[in-house]
Scaffold this motif. Structure first.
Motif, PDB file in Angstrom:
ATOM      1  N   ALA A  90       6.242 -32.048  13.960  1.00 50.52           N
ATOM      2  CA  ALA A  90       5.886 -33.254  13.219  1.00 50.52           C
ATOM      3  C   ALA A  90       5.437 -34.391  14.124  1.00 50.52           C
ATOM      4  O   ALA A  90       4.574 -35.189  13.751  1.00 50.52           O
ATOM      5  N   ARG A  91       5.999 -34.450  15.320  1.00 51.70           N
ATOM      6  CA  ARG A  91       5.725 -35.578  16.205  1.00 51.70           C
ATOM      7  C   ARG A  91       4.543 -35.346  17.150  1.00 51.70           C
ATOM      8  O   ARG A  91       3.856 -36.279  17.535  1.00 51.70           O
ATOM      9  N   GLN A  93       1.115 -33.599  17.283  1.00 52.32           N
ATOM     10  CA  GLN A  93       0.076 -32.926  16.513  1.00 52.32           C
ATOM     11  C   GLN A  93      -0.984 -32.307  17.430  1.00 52.32           C
ATOM     12  O   GLN A  93      -2.171 -32.603  17.344  1.00 52.32           O
ATOM     13  N   LYS A  98      -0.150 -27.223  15.696  1.00 49.24           N
ATOM     14  CA  LYS A  98      -0.741 -27.012  14.370  1.00 49.24           C
ATOM     15  C   LYS A  98      -0.883 -25.520  14.066  1.00 49.24           C
ATOM     16  O   LYS A  98      -0.676 -25.086  12.928  1.00 49.24           O
ATOM     17  N   THR A 152       9.306 -30.595   8.475  1.00 49.56           N
ATOM     18  CA  THR A 152       8.122 -31.165   9.122  1.00 49.56           C
ATOM     19  C   THR A 152       7.500 -32.250   8.261  1.00 49.56           C
ATOM     20  O   THR A 152       7.139 -33.331   8.754  1.00 49.56           O
ATOM     21  N   SER A 156       7.586 -36.352   9.228  1.00 47.73           N
ATOM     22  CA  SER A 156       6.301 -37.048   9.346  1.00 47.73           C
ATOM     23  C   SER A 156       6.311 -38.389   8.643  1.00 47.73           C
ATOM     24  O   SER A 156       5.498 -39.263   8.960  1.00 47.73           O
ATOM     25  N   THR A 157       7.226 -38.578   7.683  1.00 51.59           N
ATOM     26  CA  THR A 157       7.308 -39.852   6.966  1.00 51.59           C
ATOM     27  C   THR A 157       8.174 -40.872   7.688  1.00 51.59           C
ATOM     28  O   THR A 157       8.197 -42.040   7.298  1.00 51.59           O
ATOM     29  N   ARG A 160       7.324 -43.617  13.801  1.00 42.93           N
ATOM     30  CA  ARG A 160       7.469 -43.269  15.210  1.00 42.93           C
ATOM     31  C   ARG A 160       8.098 -44.402  16.019  1.00 42.93           C
ATOM     32  O   ARG A 160       8.563 -44.184  17.141  1.00 42.93           O
ATOM     33  N   LYS A 269       3.698 -34.494   3.210  1.00 41.91           N
ATOM     34  CA  LYS A 269       2.784 -34.321   4.327  1.00 41.91           C
ATOM     35  C   LYS A 269       2.836 -32.919   4.900  1.00 41.91           C
ATOM     36  O   LYS A 269       2.215 -32.640   5.901  1.00 41.91           O
TER      37      LYS A 269
END
Length: 270
Positions: A90-91, A93, A98, A152, A156-157, A160, A269
């Motif tokens: 998630a952090r 990319q 991916k 994940t 992602s929500t 950061r 996400k």
């Protein structure tokens, strides 16, 4: 009628469809073996021998022990491994991450029974037959794709900025995850516990092949012994199924307030 009225009627109809099987389960479990009255009617007497006989004849004490061992260990490892694996996906990319994420998601479309033959041979080769650790390994493997998908999406929500602030304060990656990120994952963790817990607790397809010793049978496999070629005792099965459903029902009642929010957020996400 208004749109709201139609939605209310539709919701009540959906609830009724879900409640009816439990109603039939209860009526069946309370009837004697020779009672041939309609399954829709409650018996006019209180018959609890089905529960006692089902517990004794199916050795449900051993079955519950097996279920608890397999389910608790599997769910704990699924949560820990899944959340840790989802964090970097998630952090960071990157192209590689991916690709890994796509592999996990694509694994969701693979039916476990399609690879049963090679899976059975593999379990025999590694000595995992009739071993709790063997079937736990299978449950972890087949539940991780959905778990990583949900974690994940949920991570992602999370802003950061929390990561950066913790690292400025001197926290390492593992300390950051376990002290900052993991406490924020309660909703999706509750969702994972419910989904994976119910899947493992109610499993039949793996348990019947990989836990063949009578003393290691799970509840679903133990209850299946009541159905034979020439006879079946539906009352015993109904009583055993009712008892087997109680633990997961209790877990859901405790975690249900997190379930919907965790499922929705984890898929946003993902």
């Amino acid at each position: 009628m208004t749109k709201k009225t139609w939605l209310t009627i539709f919701s009540l109809l959906i609830c009724l469809i879900h409640i009816l099987p439990f109603y039939i389960l209860i009526t069946t479990s309370l009837k004697a073996f020779d009672d041939v009255s309609s399954k829709w009617m409650m018996p006019g007497y209180f018959y609890i021998d089905n529960f006692r006989d089902a517990w004794r004849e199916a050795h449900l004490g051993d079955a519950f022990r097996s279920n608890f061992i397999v389910t608790i260990i599997s769910v704990i490892l699924i949560v820990v491994i899944g959340s840790i694996a989802a964090y970097p996906l998630a952090r960071r990319q990157t192209t590689w991450n991916k690709f890994i994420y796509a592999v996990f998601v694509s694994a969701l479309i693979v039916p476990p029974l399609t690879i049963l033959v090679p899976l059975y041979k593999f379990m025999v080769d590694i000595g995992g037959m009739n071993q709790y650790w063997g079937i736990i390994l299978l449950f972890i493997t087949f539940n991780l794709p959905m778990t990583i998908f949900l974690y994940t999406g949920f991570i992602s929500t999370i802003p950061r900025d929390l990561d950066e602030a913790a690292m400025i304060d001197g926290a390492g990656r593992f300390q950051l995850f376990f002290t900052v990120i993991l406490p924020l994952l309660k909703p999706v963790t509750a969702t994972v516990i419910i989904l994976s817990g119910v899947a493992v607790w109610n499993d039949y397809q793996f348990s019947i092949f990989f836990l063949q010793k009578p003393e290691m049978r799970t509840i679903t496999v133990a209850l299946s012994t009541f159905f034979g070629q020439y006879t079946s005792n539906v009352g015993w099965v109904a009583a055993g199924s009712f008892m087997g459903a109680i633990p997961m029902t209790i877990v859901y009642l405790f975690l249900q307030r997190y379930f919907v929010s965790g499922l929705a957020s984890g898929a946003i996400k993902g």
